[in-house]
Enzyme design. Structure first.
Site: not given
Length: 185
Positions: A50-52, A56, A89
């Site tokens: 959920l935050d690629i 990251n 993000s």
């Protein structure tokens, strides 16, 4: 509690992109495959990242990439109680995250993250700094790299664009399915 992991002295993809403006075709395919391979394992364990985004993804120093920072990861059965921290993000969020629609968040949300990260790498556009590049209407969430003048193959352009379809139902079903598709191309 603590976490121990390998050290990657080559840093993040975000740091690398500060020095190199954009990716070539071979690097883009490698990045896509490495992220999808990591997600296949996560999805098999019923975990959504959920935050690629480039920050990251770590560079392994051998031409490969490692997906990291599962800090806001959720179980694959995201409920309506998802917190704001699970919404990703700015600039890299899937439309369902951006619209705070937890009923649509699933493995296809992570596929958006892969597609938008690779899109950012080949176009040189940092969506965290230019969220206006996000298209709120239309079939895709961003313009195709080739339409922006990026010199990549039609196959890579098509692969990226299949992952950044606004409606999750229009994206492939998961990382394993899309890796299978890539093997055939």
């Amino acid at each position: 509690c603590f976490v121990a992991m390998a050290y990657y002295p080559h840093g993040s993809l975000h740091s690398y992109l500060q020095r190199a403006s954009k990716f070539g075709e071979r690097d883009a395919w490698k990045l896509m495959r490495d992220m999808l391979t990591a997600l296949r394992a996560a999805h098999r364990a019923a975990v959504l990242h959920l935050d690629i985004k480039p920050a990251n993804v770590l560079r392994d120093g051998r031409g490969g990439y490692v997906l990291t920072d599962f800090g806001i990861a959720q179980g694959s059965h995201v409920g309506s109680d998802i917190t704001a921290s699970g919404l990703g993000s700015v600039g890299y969020q899937a439309p369902e995250q951006r619209d705070m629609n937890p009923q649509l968040i699933d493995t296809r949300t992570d596929l958006w993250g892969v597609g938008i990260t690779v899109w950012s790498c080949v176009t040189g556009c940092r969506l965290s700094k230019r969220p206006e590049m996000y298209q709120a209407d239309g079939y895709h969430g961003v313009a195709s790299p080739r339409s922006l003048g990026v010199k990549i193959s039609r196959q890579l352009d098509d692969a990226i664009m299949s992952l950044v379809v606004r409606d999750p139902a229009g994206r492939p079903g998961g990382a394993a399915e899309f890796l299978g598709y890539l093997r055939k191309t």
